[in-house]
Scaffold this motif. Structure first.
Motif, PDB file in Angstrom:
ATOM      1  N   SER A 171       0.841  -9.677  -3.874  1.00 22.21           N
ATOM      2  CA  SER A 171      -0.238  -8.852  -4.422  1.00 22.21           C
ATOM      3  C   SER A 171      -0.038  -7.388  -4.039  1.00 22.21           C
ATOM      4  N   ALA A 172      -0.554  -6.522  -4.894  1.00 20.60           N
ATOM      5  CA  ALA A 172      -0.542  -5.084  -4.623  1.00 20.60           C
ATOM      6  C   ALA A 172      -1.989  -4.626  -4.604  1.00 20.60           C
ATOM      7  N   GLU A 173      -2.323  -3.791  -3.630  1.00 19.09           N
ATOM      8  CA  GLU A 173      -3.711  -3.313  -3.510  1.00 19.09           C
ATOM      9  C   GLU A 173      -3.718  -1.791  -3.469  1.00 19.09           C
ATOM     10  N   GLY A 174      -4.406  -1.191  -4.419  1.00 16.54           N
ATOM     11  CA  GLY A 174      -4.628   0.271  -4.414  1.00 16.54           C
ATOM     12  C   GLY A 174      -3.372   1.113  -4.318  1.00 16.54           C
ATOM     13  N   LEU A 175      -2.319   0.724  -5.056  1.00 14.96           N
ATOM     14  CA  LEU A 175      -1.055   1.478  -4.953  1.00 14.96           C
ATOM     15  C   LEU A 175      -1.144   2.818  -5.674  1.00 14.96           C
ATOM     16  N   SER A 176      -0.815   3.890  -4.964  1.00 11.10           N
ATOM     17  CA  SER A 176      -0.697   5.208  -5.592  1.00 11.10           C
ATOM     18  C   SER A 176       0.638   5.811  -5.189  1.00 11.10           C
ATOM     19  N   GLN A 193      -1.541   5.104 -10.049  1.00  7.35           N
ATOM     20  CA  GLN A 193      -2.840   5.556  -9.529  1.00  7.35           C
ATOM     21  C   GLN A 193      -3.727   4.342  -9.258  1.00  7.35           C
ATOM     22  N   ASP A 194      -3.885   4.025  -7.987  1.00 10.79           N
ATOM     23  CA  ASP A 194      -4.805   2.974  -7.555  1.00 10.79           C
ATOM     24  C   ASP A 194      -4.576   1.653  -8.312  1.00 10.79           C
ATOM     25  N   VAL A 195      -3.313   1.231  -8.350  1.00 12.05           N
ATOM     26  CA  VAL A 195      -2.972   0.018  -9.113  1.00 12.05           C
ATOM     27  C   VAL A 195      -3.078  -1.227  -8.228  1.00 12.05           C
ATOM     28  N   ALA A 196      -3.792  -2.233  -8.736  1.00 10.87           N
ATOM     29  CA  ALA A 196      -3.870  -3.522  -8.046  1.00 10.87           C
ATOM     30  C   ALA A 196      -3.336  -4.597  -8.986  1.00 10.87           C
ATOM     31  N   MET A 197      -2.625  -5.554  -8.426  1.00 14.95           N
ATOM     32  CA  MET A 197      -2.180  -6.700  -9.230  1.00 14.95           C
ATOM     33  C   MET A 197      -1.962  -7.902  -8.328  1.00 14.95           C
ATOM     34  N   GLU A 198      -1.994  -9.068  -8.951  1.00 18.38           N
ATOM     35  CA  GLU A 198      -1.852 -10.296  -8.190  1.00 18.38           C
ATOM     36  C   GLU A 198      -0.924 -11.233  -8.951  1.00 18.38           C
ATOM     37  N   CYS A 211       7.904  -0.304  -5.945  1.00 21.54           N
ATOM     38  CA  CYS A 211       6.997  -0.387  -4.780  1.00 21.54           C
ATOM     39  C   CYS A 211       6.938  -1.821  -4.244  1.00 21.54           C
ATOM     40  N   LEU A 212       6.962  -2.800  -5.158  1.00 18.97           N
ATOM     41  CA  LEU A 212       6.879  -4.199  -4.731  1.00 18.97           C
ATOM     42  C   LEU A 212       8.118  -4.612  -3.939  1.00 18.97           C
ATOM     43  N   GLN A 222       2.373   6.134  -1.545  1.00 18.35           N
ATOM     44  CA  GLN A 222       1.653   7.030  -0.620  1.00 18.35           C
ATOM     45  C   GLN A 222       0.342   6.393  -0.177  1.00 18.35           C
ATOM     46  N   GLN A 223      -0.199   5.525  -1.036  1.00 20.39           N
ATOM     47  CA  GLN A 223      -1.418   4.787  -0.664  1.00 20.39           C
ATOM     48  C   GLN A 223      -1.304   3.346  -1.114  1.00 20.39           C
ATOM     49  N   GLY A 224      -2.044   2.479  -0.441  1.00 22.03           N
ATOM     50  CA  GLY A 224      -2.098   1.076  -0.831  1.00 22.03           C
ATOM     51  C   GLY A 224      -1.093   0.228  -0.075  1.00 22.03           C
ATOM     52  N   ARG A 225      -1.110  -1.073  -0.360  1.00 27.50           N
ATOM     53  CA  ARG A 225      -0.163  -1.956   0.325  1.00 27.50           C
ATOM     54  C   ARG A 225       0.239  -3.129  -0.560  1.00 27.50           C
ATOM     55  N   VAL A 226       1.360  -3.734  -0.173  1.00 26.21           N
ATOM     56  CA  VAL A 226       1.884  -4.894  -0.886  1.00 26.21           C
ATOM     57  C   VAL A 226       1.897  -6.050   0.100  1.00 26.21           C
ATOM     58  N   VAL A 227       1.352  -7.202  -0.337  1.00 27.70           N
ATOM     59  CA  VAL A 227       1.210  -8.342   0.576  1.00 27.70           C
ATOM     60  C   VAL A 227       1.913  -9.558  -0.031  1.00 27.70           C
ATOM     61  N   LEU A 228       2.748 -10.197   0.786  1.00 31.62           N
ATOM     62  CA  LEU A 228       3.474 -11.388   0.356  1.00 31.62           C
ATOM     63  C   LEU A 228       2.785 -12.623   0.906  1.00 31.62           C
ATOM     64  N   ASP A 229       2.576 -13.601   0.042  1.00 28.47           N
ATOM     65  CA  ASP A 229       2.039 -14.895   0.456  1.00 28.47           C
ATOM     66  C   ASP A 229       0.696 -14.808   1.193  1.00 28.47           C
ATOM     67  N   GLY A 230      -0.119 -13.858   0.803  1.00 27.50           N
ATOM     68  CA  GLY A 230      -1.483 -13.773   1.333  1.00 27.50           C
ATOM     69  C   GLY A 230      -1.647 -13.040   2.641  1.00 27.50           C
TER      70      GLY A 230
END
Ligand SMILES: Nc1ncnc2c1ncn2[C@@H]1O[C@H](COP(=O)(O)OP(=O)(O)OP(=O)(O)O)[C@@H](O)[C@H]1O
Length: 271
Positions: free
Chosen positions: A21-26, A36-41, A64-65, A72-80
């Motif tokens: 998942s990606a949370e708030g990627l900028s 700009q503030d991209v989220a996906m799952e 980014c993934l 510059q902002q947000g985070r990427v999370v693997l497997d929860g």
């Protein structure tokens, strides 16, 4: 309402965590806002397509993934629970995020087999000195990796070209070797950047079948960035649509293709 106890799983316990998942990627390049503030799952076992007009930010998101770009902002999370943004690309690959590239990143002077064996590198314990001295476990390890790679070669139906030099192969077959190399890494998620670009219809149909097989037979969830709308609508479970670095729509192929915001973004590109 009763509080959840150890014997009563909460809703969060029952919903499987996303594969990626990606949370708030900028992400900006100077004044250009690529994301700009991209989220996906990416859900487990799903095929998720990322689409959008030229310059929408699709490749930036993929980069980014996989750690090629650092948002510059947000985070990427693997497997929860594994935060992978900020890690170097080779560590992200080792954790199970594998990708194929626009065009291919293969060694054209080497054989198909050797190119795919390179994908096993991150799983090898043997160092160069041990390989040179050919100590017994080196041999055992090589046999195991060869078996793993031969299984992928069978799966992708490239047995007849396994000893051929990659530079001699047509584009469709090269893309299949690139996919084999990515699978040799035993990924927990697979990201594909425009896999159909430059292919004829027959090659596209072949590759689409193999991509679906990877998801179904191997259970690997896939993110695919692709311009060919016919392919996307045919194979994707869900679609994320980007435009000017923002997520403008998300849903099943039917939902997204009927979304007026998406239609406007694509018409804007055509005019
Ligand atoms: N390394 C970079 N340096 C400067 N600008 C960049 C860089 N990478 C991307 N961009 C800019 O970020 C924006 C998004 O680009 P990106 O390549 O992610 O879009 P895309 O949706 O993949 O486009 P396409 O479909 O044309 O490949 C564009 O304006 C692009 O020019």
């Amino acid at each position: 309402m009763q509080p959840a106890t150890a014997s009563q799983p909460t809703v969060a316990d029952r919903v499987p965590s996303p594969a990626l998942s990606a949370e708030g990627l900028s992400l900006s390049f100077g004044g250009v806002k690529a994301l700009q503030d991209v989220a996906m799952e990416l859900r487990k076992s799903e095929l998720l397509a990322v689409i959008g007009p030229n310059g929408a930010g699709k490749t930036s998101l993929l980069n980014c993934l996989t750690g090629f770009y650092r948002p510059q902002q947000g985070r990427v999370v693997l497997d929860g629970d594994k935060v992978i943004s900020g890690l170097p690309t080779h560590k992200i690959a080792r954790l199970g995020v594998s990708r194929t590239f626009q065009g291919t990143h293969l060694f054209t002077g080497m054989t198909v087999l050797d190119n795919i064996m390179i994908g096993r590198y991150s799983h090898m314990r043997t160092n160069l000195a041990q390989a040179f001295l050919y100590v017994p476990w080196t041999r055992r390890e090589e046999v195991q990796h060869r078996e793993f790679v031969e299984d992928i070669i069978d799966f992708l139906e490239i047995t007849t070209v396994r000893k051929r030099v990659v530079g001699e192969l047509g584009y469709g077959l090269r893309k299949r070797v690139d996919l084999a190399r990515a699978l040799a890494m035993e990924p927990s998620v697979l990201l594909m950047d425009e896999p159909m670009a430059g292919m004829n219809l027959e090659e596209k149909e072949d590759l689409a079948r193999f991509i679906l097989d990877v998801r179904e037979a191997r259970g690997i969830p896939i993110v695919i960035v692709e311009h060919d709308m016919a392919v996307v609508m045919d194979i994707a479970d869900r679609i994320v649509v980007l435009d000017f670095g923002r997520k403008i729509s998300e849903g099943t192929p039917a939902e997204v293709s009927g979304d007026p915001v998406v239609i406007k973004a694509y018409l804007g590109e055509a005019h």
